[in-house]
Design a protein around this motif. Structure first.
Motif, short mmCIF file in Angstrom:
data_model
loop_
_atom_site.label_atom_id
_atom_site.label_comp_id
_atom_site.label_asym_id
_atom_site.label_seq_id
_atom_site.Cartn_x
_atom_site.Cartn_y
_atom_site.Cartn_z
N ILE A 189 5.00 11.18 -2.07
CA ILE A 189 5.65 9.92 -2.43
C ILE A 189 6.87 9.69 -1.55
O ILE A 189 7.50 10.64 -1.07
N ARG A 190 7.16 8.44 -1.32
CA ARG A 190 8.34 8.05 -0.53
C ARG A 190 9.03 6.91 -1.25
O ARG A 190 8.41 5.90 -1.58
N PHE A 191 10.33 7.09 -1.53
CA PHE A 191 11.11 6.07 -2.19
C PHE A 191 11.86 5.24 -1.13
O PHE A 191 12.54 5.81 -0.27
N LEU A 192 11.72 3.93 -1.21
CA LEU A 192 12.33 3.03 -0.24
C LEU A 192 13.67 2.52 -0.75
O LEU A 192 13.78 2.08 -1.89
N ALA A 193 14.67 2.57 0.11
CA ALA A 193 15.98 2.00 -0.24
C ALA A 193 15.89 0.48 -0.19
O ALA A 193 14.97 -0.10 0.39
N GLU A 194 16.84 -0.19 -0.83
CA GLU A 194 16.86 -1.65 -0.85
C GLU A 194 16.89 -2.19 0.57
O GLU A 194 17.71 -1.78 1.40
N GLY A 195 15.99 -3.10 0.88
CA GLY A 195 15.93 -3.71 2.20
C GLY A 195 15.10 -2.95 3.21
O GLY A 195 14.83 -3.47 4.31
N GLU A 196 14.67 -1.73 2.88
CA GLU A 196 13.87 -0.93 3.81
C GLU A 196 12.45 -1.48 3.87
O GLU A 196 11.85 -1.82 2.85
N ALA A 197 11.92 -1.59 5.08
CA ALA A 197 10.59 -2.15 5.29
C ALA A 197 9.52 -1.24 4.70
O ALA A 197 9.64 0.00 4.76
N VAL A 198 8.48 -1.84 4.19
CA VAL A 198 7.36 -1.08 3.63
C VAL A 198 6.47 -0.61 4.77
O VAL A 198 5.97 -1.43 5.55
N PRO A 199 6.26 0.69 4.92
CA PRO A 199 5.40 1.18 6.01
C PRO A 199 3.96 0.74 5.81
O PRO A 199 3.47 0.66 4.68
N GLN A 200 3.29 0.44 6.91
CA GLN A 200 1.93 -0.04 6.86
C GLN A 200 0.99 0.97 7.49
O GLN A 200 1.40 1.84 8.26
N GLY A 201 -0.28 0.86 7.17
CA GLY A 201 -1.28 1.75 7.75
C GLY A 201 -2.14 2.41 6.70
O GLY A 201 -1.76 2.47 5.52
N ALA A 210 7.00 -5.79 -5.06
CA ALA A 210 6.43 -7.06 -4.61
C ALA A 210 5.44 -6.84 -3.47
O ALA A 210 5.71 -6.08 -2.54
N HIS A 211 4.28 -7.49 -3.59
CA HIS A 211 3.23 -7.47 -2.56
C HIS A 211 2.65 -6.08 -2.32
O HIS A 211 2.10 -5.80 -1.25
N ALA A 212 2.78 -5.18 -3.29
CA ALA A 212 2.25 -3.83 -3.15
C ALA A 212 0.74 -3.82 -3.34
O ALA A 212 0.13 -4.77 -3.85
N ASP A 213 0.11 -2.73 -2.90
CA ASP A 213 -1.33 -2.58 -3.09
C ASP A 213 -1.67 -2.53 -4.58
O ASP A 213 -2.70 -3.06 -5.01
#
Length: 307
Positions: A189-201, A210-213
């Motif tokens: 698991i990876r927790f994203l900080a506020e404003g951090e881009a969501v990694p793709q792939g 928002a807009h998650a799988d």
């Protein structure tokens, strides 16, 4: 014996050998007075007392006594439903088995309705039983969860890193528990900080943002969406669904300035423990590790009581 059966039917619980207890409600008071009249009409003696206190029994202990009695009734009916479901699975094309299941379901619905009427201090077991009976009804109608094809294959989601927002609470924590315990035991698991881009792939899967799988869909919370998309419907997961949803909705109300006063007792207990874990954990990773143990313990209990 007639009197004892009547006492059980109106929801009274034995406090002493000949002393039975009901909460102070007008409907309960009427039931006791009617029963006292029946006893006297048969030549017996009955005394109805209204008490401000119960001596060395606290109000919390009295409430717990009611819950234990009702939970035992729910557990008994849930066990019968599990047996009926197992027989139906073993004899899917047997019309006699389906008739037997329908007859059981009619009786179980009436029994559940009667139990809810005398469930004065609900623990949440009634809601869990409701899910079990709904599943059985859906199977008989040809819409059971075992007949629906999951939209995602577990084999396609192995070795991924699951990404979500930082500061997780009930839905994100339970969702990753579901991933680890039912989808991919090696998931990271990876927790994203506020404003951090969501990694793709293809090596990533995002959830509960928002807009998650995988995220809220209509009235479903993320935990429910994952269970639905991967076809996960065991007893523990079904029990957890109601708890996760209740706490998640209550949390949303608090954020909007409302109150969470409608939480079932079982969900309230889980929320209290989770709030404590949040306070004593120094990082999201530490909180997740502790929450995993909490959900493991709940699942172990639910699978034991639900089979």
């Amino acid at each position: 014996m007639k009197v004892l059966r009547r006492l059980a039917a109106i929801g009274a619980v034995p406090l002493k050998n000949s002393l039975h207890l009901l909460p102070e409600r007008e409907s309960c008071r009427e039931q006791l007075f009617w029963l006292a009249q029946e006893v006297e009409a048969e030549g017996g003696e009955a005394v109805v007392l209204e008490c401000a206190g119960l001596g060395n029994v606290s109000e919390a202990e009295a409430r717990d006594l009611f819950r234990r009695n009702r939970d035992a009734d729910y557990a008994e009916l849930e066990g019968e439903a599990s047996i009926c479901s197992a027989r139906l699975s073993a004899q899917t094309d047997d019309e006699a088995a389906r008739r037997e299941a329908r007859a059981f379901l009619r009786k179980a619905e009436r029994r559940l309705s009667s139990l809810r009427d005398i469930d004065f201090f609900p623990s949440g077991r009634g809601d869990a039983l409701r899910l079990v009976l709904d599943d059985l009804a859906a199977r008989l109608d040809g819409n059971g969860p075992e007949l629906a094809q999951p939209s995602c294959r577990i084999s396609d989601f192995q070795g991924r890193t699951w990404v979500t927002r930082e500061h997780p609470y009930i839905d994100r924590l339970s969702s990753f528990w579901l991933v680890r315990r039912r989808i991919d035991a090696g998931a990271s698991i990876r927790f994203l900080a506020e404003g951090e881009a969501v990694p793709q792939g293809p090596e990533f899967a995002s959830f509960d943002m928002a807009h998650a799988d995988f995220t809220h869909r209509g009235e479903l919370v993320t935990f429910e969406v994952l269970a639905q998309d991967f076809g996960i419907r065991d007893v523990a997961v079904r029990r957890l669904m109601g708890i996760v949803k209740a706490i998640d909705l209550a949390d949303a109300l608090l954020e909007d300035g409302g109150e969470d006063g409608g939480l079932p007792a079982e969900a309230r207990a889980v929320k209290d423990v989770l709030d404590g874990l949040v306070k004593i954990s120094h990082s999201d990773a530490e909180l997740l590790e502790r929450a995993m143990l909490l959900f493991d313990a709940l699942a172990a209990t639910y699978n034991t009581t639900g089979e």
